[in-house]
Design an enzyme around this catalytic site. Structure first.
Site, PDB file in Angstrom:
ATOM      1  N   ALA A 131     -60.956   2.098  84.879  1.00  0.00           N
ATOM      2  CA  ALA A 131     -60.726   1.686  83.490  1.00  0.00           C
ATOM      3  C   ALA A 131     -61.818   2.247  82.584  1.00  0.00           C
ATOM      4  O   ALA A 131     -63.007   2.140  82.892  1.00  0.00           O
ATOM      5  CB  ALA A 131     -60.700   0.167  83.393  1.00  0.00           C
TER       6      ALA A 131
ATOM      7  N   ASP B 159     -84.724  -5.935  78.949  1.00  0.00           N
ATOM      8  CA  ASP B 159     -84.176  -5.429  80.214  1.00  0.00           C
ATOM      9  C   ASP B 159     -84.999  -5.973  81.391  1.00  0.00           C
ATOM     10  O   ASP B 159     -84.447  -6.483  82.373  1.00  0.00           O
ATOM     11  CB  ASP B 159     -84.216  -3.895  80.171  1.00  0.00           C
ATOM     12  CG  ASP B 159     -83.854  -3.247  81.480  1.00  0.00           C
ATOM     13  OD1 ASP B 159     -82.656  -3.084  81.744  1.00  0.00           O
ATOM     14  OD2 ASP B 159     -84.784  -2.904  82.243  1.00  0.00           O
TER      15      ASP B 159
ATOM     16  N   LYS C 227     -83.962  -8.764  84.563  1.00  0.00           N
ATOM     17  CA  LYS C 227     -84.146  -8.484  85.997  1.00  0.00           C
ATOM     18  C   LYS C 227     -85.012  -9.552  86.673  1.00  0.00           C
ATOM     19  O   LYS C 227     -84.690 -10.010  87.782  1.00  0.00           O
ATOM     20  CB  LYS C 227     -84.771  -7.095  86.176  1.00  0.00           C
ATOM     21  CG  LYS C 227     -83.816  -5.977  85.775  1.00  0.00           C
ATOM     22  CD  LYS C 227     -84.533  -4.647  85.724  1.00  0.00           C
ATOM     23  CE  LYS C 227     -83.594  -3.541  85.270  1.00  0.00           C
ATOM     24  NZ  LYS C 227     -84.295  -2.301  84.917  1.00  0.00           N
TER      25      LYS C 227
ATOM     26  N   GLY D 120     -80.430   5.734  86.903  1.00  0.00           N
ATOM     27  CA  GLY D 120     -79.792   7.001  87.258  1.00  0.00           C
ATOM     28  C   GLY D 120     -78.421   6.739  87.861  1.00  0.00           C
ATOM     29  O   GLY D 120     -78.228   5.741  88.560  1.00  0.00           O
TER      30      GLY D 120
END
Ligand SMILES: NC(=O)c1ccc[n+]([C@@H]2O[C@H](COP(=O)([O-])OP(=O)(O)OC[C@H]3O[C@@H](n4cnc5c(N)ncnc54)[C@H](OP(=O)(O)O)[C@@H]3O)[C@@H](O)[C@H]2O)c1
Length: 332
Positions: free
Chosen positions: A46, A203, A207, A308
């Site tokens: 999607a 961010d 975490k 990445g």
């Protein structure tokens, strides 16, 4: 063709991470089938815009769709790598309610709504896995959740945001002025679309919240994080650190405080001076490093790529293989 029925995998998103997941599901099909005990069938991908050119070498173009609901309804495993809160949250809820297992890399969604989503998964008897949401390829989540399940975790600390580490490393090692290093990271595409995610420590906060929840089973939220980003730093701060043999790093940490009867889990993200020869001080460019202190295991260090496409896909596929294996084992 395998005689064993396939495990149907729906992929939500074909950006940096999703495209890498699709390519690896295709070019590692034999290896993954061997690991799972059944083929993994990619049933669709999607996206918002099916006509956009994308790097999906070897992946049939016909798998792209702009109808994620239909895809989710026919899947055994749903991989959510679209990011954002909605429609990702609704699609994950829909998948779990329909009996699918879910793998996601969406740290912000999990930090904000992970407790409710986990509860939904538990009630549905399905898995919600998210190794890729915390430091991408580095298996920190699995270490805390599984490898150390029989130990007592004392603290977790780490460099968990590659973009800010790149900036801080440029300043400390190459003497690049701070604002120039921020500009450089932006030009190289290292910062999120909203740079505040990285620079203000949002961010990193997401975490460390996910890690703290798993380490201590407490309902820690983003609002509990004592958070300070790197935007307030000045060249003088870096000079002062240099003068004492230190470098400044953005450190996310979690630890327990208070007596056992009134234990509190504390979480923080803040720029911290560390000795230049400390493992954190030696963590260069976009590399991430997490140090876990546990009562019996002692000090464990994990480091590697925290971002990445292919690196994050490695963690996503690890989760996919694990949940698919469980589904195959549960077949009659
Ligand atoms: N990039 C990393 O290194 C990394 C590392 C760890 C975790 N993550 C997490 O992984 C997730 C994906 O990151 P990414 O960098 O791959 O993002 P990305 O490059 O922006 O890709 C997002 C993908 O999702 C699709 N999408 C977004 N909204 C959609 C919607 N409403 N309906 C259908 N499709 C939609 C986009 O479609 P179009 O292509 O048509 O726009 C695109 O293919 C995020 O949660 C991120 O935090 C990323």
């Amino acid at each position: 063709m395998s005689a064993v029925p396939a495990v149907r995998v729906a992929l939500l998103g074909a950006g940096t991470v999703g495209a890498a997941v699709a390519r690896r599901l295709t070019d590692r099909a034999d290896l993954l089938e061997q690991r799972v005990g059944a083929p993994l069938e990619l049933t669709g991908i999607a996206v918002r815009d099916v006509s956009r050119p994308r790097d999906l070498a070897g992946v049939p173009q016909g798998l792209l769709t702009d109808d994620p609901e239909s895809l989710v309804d026919q899947a055994d495993v749903v991989v959510e790598v679209m990011g954002g809160i909605q429609p990702a949250r609704g699609l994950i809820e829909r998948a779990l309610a329909a009996g699918a297992d879910v793998v996601t890399a969406n740290k912000q969604l999990l930090a904000q709504h992970g407790v409710e989503l986990q509860d939904l998964a538990d009630r549905a008897g399905r898995s919600l896995e998210y190794e890729a949401a915390v430091v991408a390829a580095v298996p920190v989540m699995r270490t805390v959740n599984q490898a150390l399940a029989g130990d007592k975790i004392l603290s977790i600390s780490g460099i968990v945001n590659g973009s800010t580490n790149y900036i801080l490393d440029m300043v400390a090692r190459l003497g690049v002025p701070f604002q120039e290093a921020v500009q450089q990271a932006g030009d190289l595409g290292y910062l999120e679309a909203d740079p505040a995610e990285d620079l203000d420590g949002l961010d990193a906060a997401a975490k460390i919240v996910l890690l703290a929840r798993v380490a201590w089973g407490e309902d820690v939220g983003l609002e509990d994080v004592q958070r300070e980003g790197i935007t307030g730093l000045t060249d003088a701060d870096f000079e002062n650190a240099r003068g004492t043999g230190q470098v400044i790093k953005l450190i996310a940490s979690a630890w327990c405080s208070g007596p056992p009867s009134a234990r509190r889990v504390e979480v923080a993200v803040r720029p911290t001076p560390v000795a230049a020869d400390h493992p954190f001080g030696l963590t260069r460019e976009g590399t991430n490093m997490v140090i876990i202190e546990a009562e019996s295991a002692g000090s464990l260090r994990l480091s590697g790529a925290g971002a990445g496409g292919d690196e994050t896909a490695s963690a996503v596929l690890g989760d996919v293989v694990n949940v698919a294996r469980s589904r195959v084992a549960a077949r009659d």
